[in-house]
Each structure stands twice: as structure tokens, then as C-alpha cells.
Enzyme design. Structure first.
Site, mmCIF file in Angstrom:
data_model
loop_
_atom_site.group_PDB
_atom_site.id
_atom_site.type_symbol
_atom_site.label_atom_id
_atom_site.label_comp_id
_atom_site.label_asym_id
_atom_site.label_seq_id
_atom_site.Cartn_x
_atom_site.Cartn_y
_atom_site.Cartn_z
ATOM 1 N N HIS A 184 7.862 3.062 3.212
ATOM 2 C CA HIS A 184 8.349 1.695 3.750
ATOM 3 C C HIS A 184 8.629 1.472 5.354
ATOM 4 C CE1 HIS A 184 10.687 5.606 5.019
ATOM 5 N NE2 HIS A 184 11.442 4.706 6.479
ATOM 6 N N HIS A 235 3.418 7.992 5.968
ATOM 7 C CA HIS A 235 3.597 7.408 7.527
ATOM 8 C C HIS A 235 3.179 7.270 8.972
ATOM 9 C CE1 HIS A 235 7.384 6.912 4.630
ATOM 10 N NE2 HIS A 235 7.502 7.877 5.922
#
Ligand code: BG6
Length: 477
Positions: free
Chosen positions: A168, A230
Site C-alpha cells: 500500500h 514497504h
């Protein structure tokens, strides 16, 4: 545009906190097709009415923006619920068969151990036939072997170009801006290499704790939860070569090259160049918080700092200091690029050793801004004296975008079939290969798990992994 979403893991924390609110927001903005339908799927034996009631309550909770009740009711009409046992492909197939004539996107927000059986069920029920799409949440597996197995098995059921693996962070506008800044400006590219850059720090600190995600976290830990995904994605965006176009595969080709060039960590390096920590009791925003106590005495870490090296022409010799942790002093995602000192120092004040190097600081969360740290002269005490002082140029400032907005973007891109913000199978595997080297090096090198107080900047000996910042407020506690 695809018109049907099969959302597995619909009662889970991610779906409830981010996925459904993001979908509602897309509807409010008129971005979902009129006949868009959502089938919520999970193990709990709810029926549609009960599940709609749960969502209605969720949407009514106080938040930055309370949705219009008429929009909520219209949204709930799109949603139905089916109870399903994701370990059993027959159960999955039965729960989706009536929808497969539509253009379906299946979203798996479930533990990776259930990916294969769920996909087998989807295939059995016809829900993976072209043009159907599949969205997979991170983590894909637990290590390289399990990621390979998941990718290979799923790859036999659906083509890679219809799979959308989510990280995300790639949906965050501030993260995409790293690409814009690097490749939309001449200024940066000229110095973006080992000749001018001394080091890069990537810090993702969170003040939140493990809270309610114990079962997942105790098996994962900060390295697998945050660095594998991430942080390595951020590293790729900072370090990749310019792609020949913004086509998804051209960007992903360049990211894979960076990941493959990461030097595996050895036991001796692990002892010197990495720190593992776990938070003890402490205070966050003035309130006491308990220590993290994983089940089964697992030795899982909530903090990791490690120095990575990229063995290629551009980055040889430049350390990338990666650091992330839960229950740290503040929530902050920052990439700091520190340049080398000037070659010949002319000034007395400060002397060469005390000059602050040029720094480019990309703050991605919670505020989004860019700061350029230079040395500049202010008027000296006497004519003819040049005293240099650090000067911070703030290049832009706006509120960082949150996770819900990232998911809105990712949903839209997957529904429209745009892959650029999704992770390819070889990227996932190359990232796991490096993570496996860190896990092995920790084990073989006997790297100890250290305790840090909640609300601090991590274990004391980790401060060298943190970027020096201009504001004293955020110096390591
Ligand atoms: C998730 C991790 O992927 O990212 C969480 O599993 C973490 O542990 C979260 O808290 C951080 O995301 P953000 O957008 O809040 O920085």
C-alpha cells in the site's frame, strides 16, 4: 472496468478499517460503476443483514469524515456476505460460482497460508478465468521458499498480468512523488550516485504498537512485516535506474535489478551493522503503554535497523541505513539523502569537521514535505569574514496522505488494470532472498534481541542508523 469485487477476509481489521471505507469513498466520489457489487467473504457465520449491520456501525464511528447516511445505505445495497472455509477449495468455489459471469476481481486480505487453497477454489468456481483479476495483500509468504511456492501455484491458475500484489506504500502520493522528483528534474540526477552521495537513511517509525495483530505479528516481526515490503520498495524508488518509460513492467524491471543487487548480509556484518529490538513498557503521548509480549515466548522483533549495500556501479560503497519500529517516539516516514563534503573547504567558521553536509530530506508521513539542507553565510561580525551556517530550505508542505487514500488509488488502478503500483512476482522473490539472508545472519551471528522503552527511538546502540535531523525535537531520545 471490472464490476464485481470478491473480498476475502471481509471481517478482518484491514478490510474493516481501510478497505470498506476506501470503497465507500470511491462511491461517494462517483468512481464506482452503477452496478458495482461487492461480495464479502469470511469464516464467520453471518448473513448479509448481519454483515451490513457491522459495516453500518463501522461507518458511523467517529473519523476525519463522517459519511452521508444515504451514501452508506446505497453502498450497503451493493454488499452481500457469504460464509466460507478458505481451507476448502469446494467451499470457496460454492461461495462465488453465481457471480463468475461478471467481471470479477478477487481480493485476498487473508493470511498467506490460505492463498493457495483459496485460489484453487476460485479457479474451481470459474472466478479466475480471463478477464478476472486477483489482488493479493502482503505478505506473499514468510520467506523465499514459501513465496516461490505461492507464486508458482497461483501462477498456474491465473496469468501474471492479471495478478495485482499490493504494497500500500506504492499507493501513497508522497511515495509516487519520489519518482516524480527523481525523474522529472535534472538537478537531482546529476548528483544521484556514489560520487556525490555519502549515505541514505530510510526510517519508518510508528508510535502504534502491535495491538490486536498478535497472531500474525508473532510469526512475522518488523523485518518481515515492514522491511521486506514497504522499506525495500522505498529503497527501490530511491536507487533504481531511470526506466525507459512509465509502463508498469519497465518500472518493475528496474526495481528488480536493485533488489537483486542487494548484498546478502553475513553473520559478521549482522553483528556490526544491524540491531534487533522489542519494546518494553513506556509512555506514548504521556500515557503508559505495556511491553509487547508475544505468545509462545517467540523472540520476534518490533524494531529493526540494518545497513544494506547495493552492489552496482551507481551505489558501490554507499550505505543505505534502514530502520523501522513500533512504539517509537513518533510516527514518521523519512528518506534522508546525505551528500559528501565539498572537496576543498575554504572557511574558518565552521571548520571543516563541523560543517553540516548537504542533505535532501523527503518526509513522507505524517507531513509531506521536502527539505534541502545547505550551508550559507549570514552577515559575519566583521567585514570580510564569511561565517557559514546551516540553512534549511523547505520546498513544499502538505498533509501526508493516509492509508485509506492509498487503498482508494490501488482499488481504482486494479479495477482499470493498471499494474504500475503493484509488485511483480520476481520483485517479491528478490526481496525475500535478501530478507532470508538477514534472518540467517542474525541466527548465525547470534544478534541479540534488545529491549527499548516504548516511546523512545529504539535500542541505544541503534541511534547511528537514524538520520541526523535538523530539528532537535527528533533527535534520538
Ligand atoms: C502494514 C504493516 O503493512 O503497514 C503494519 O503490516 C504497519 O504493521 C502498516 O503498521 C504501516 O502503514 P502506514 O500506512 O500506517 O504507514
Amino acid at each position: 472496468m471490472h464490476d464485481t469485487l470478491l473480498l476475502f477476509g471481509a471481517t478482518g481489521d484491514l478490510a474493516q478499517r481501510y478497505l470498506f471505507p476506501s470503497l465507500l469513498r470511491l462511491q461517494e466520489d462517483g468512481l464506482l460503476p452503477e452496478d458495482f457489487r461487492i461480495r464479502a467473504l469470511a469464516l464467520s457465520p453471518h448473513d448479509t443483514d448481519k454483515f451490513r449491520g457491522i459495516l453500518r456501525e463501522r461507518f458511523a464511528q467517529p473519523g476525519p469524515r463522517v459519511p452521508d447516511p444515504a451514501q452508506v445505505e446505497a453502498f450497503l445495497q451493493r454488499v452481500d456476505y457469504r460464509s466460507v472455509d478458505m481451507r476448502d477449495p469446494e467451499s470457496v468455489a460454492a461461495a462465488v460460482r453465481d457471480l463468475v459471469s461478471r467481471r470479477c476481481v478477487s481480493y485476498l486480505s487473508i493470511p498467506p497460508g490460505l492463498y493457495v487453497s483459496t485460489c484453487q477454489g476460485l479457479a474451481l468456481g470459474g472466478a479466475l478465468e480471463a478477464p478476472a483479476r486477483l489482488m493479493l495483500e502482503k505478505p506473499i509468504g514468510h520467506d523465499l521458499a514459501s513465496a516461490r511456492e505461492i507464486n508458482a501455484t497461483i501462477g498456474r491458475l491465473i496469468d501474471e498480468d492479471r495478478i495485482f500484489r499490493i504494497d500500500h506504500y506504492l499507493g501513497k502520493a508522497a511515495v509516487q512523488n519520489l519518482l516524480a522528483l527523481r525523474f522529472g528534474n535534472t538537478l537531482l540526477e546529476a548528483v544521484w550516485n556514489r560520487n556525490y552521495i555519502d549515505s541514505v537513511h530510510i526510517l519508518v517509525s510508528e508510535s502504534e504498537g502491535v495491538d490486536g495483530r498478535n497472531a500474525y505479528y508473532a510469526r512475522s516481526g518488523a523485518l518481515r512485516d515492514m522491511v521486506q515490503s514497504h522499506i525495500l520498495q522505498l529503497l527501490c524508488l530511491v536507487a533504481m535506474e531511470p526506466p525507459s518509460s512509465l509502463e508498469a513492467d519497465r518500472i518493475r524491471d528496474e526495481k528488480v535489478k536493485v533488489l537483486r543487487a542487494l548484498r546478502p548480509l553475513g553473520p559478521a556484518d549482522a553483528r556490526r551493522h544491524s540491531v534487533r529490538g522489542r519494546y518494553g513498557a513506556g509512555t506514548i503521548n504521556g500515557a503508559p503503554v505495556p511491553a509487547y509480549a508475544p505468545p509462545d515466548d517467540s523472540d520476534v522483533e518490533t524494531f529493526v535497523a540494518v545497513t544494506a549495500h547495493i552492489d552496482n556501479w551507481r551505489w558501490a560503497g554507499v550505505p543505505f541505513h534502514l530502520c523501522t519500529g513500533k512504539r517509537m517516539a513518533e510516527r514518521s516516514t523519512v528518506v534522508t539523502v546525505t551528500l559528501k563534503p565539498v572537496t576543498h573547504w575554504l572557511f574558518e567558521h565552521p571548520d571543516r569537521d563541523n560543517a553540516v553536509p548537504n542533505r535532501l530530506i523527503f518526509r513522507l508521513q505524517p507531513q509531506e514535505d521536502i527539505e534541502l539542507g545547505l550551508m550559507s553565510s549570514l552577515a559575519g561580525p566583521e567585514w570580510g569574514t564569511l561565517e557559514l551556517h546551516p540553512l534549511e530550505l523547505e520546498l513544499s508542505s502538505q498533509t501526508g496522505q493516509n492509508r485509506r487514500i492509498a487503498y482508494e488509488r490501488l482499488f481504482l488502478d486494479a479495477l482499470h488494470g493498471n499494474h504500475a503500483l503493484f509488485v511483480r512476482n520476481d520483485e517479491v522473490e528478490a526481496a525475500w532472498a535478501w530478507i532470508d539472508s538477514v534472518v540467517n545472519a542474525w541466527r548465525e551471528g547470534g544478534v541479540p534481541l534488545q529491549t527499548y522503552p516504548a516511546g523512545s527511538w529504539g535500542p541505544e546502540n541503534a541511534s547511528c542508523f537514524l538520520p541526523a535531523r535538523f530539528d532537535a525535537r527528533s533527535q534520538p531520545a
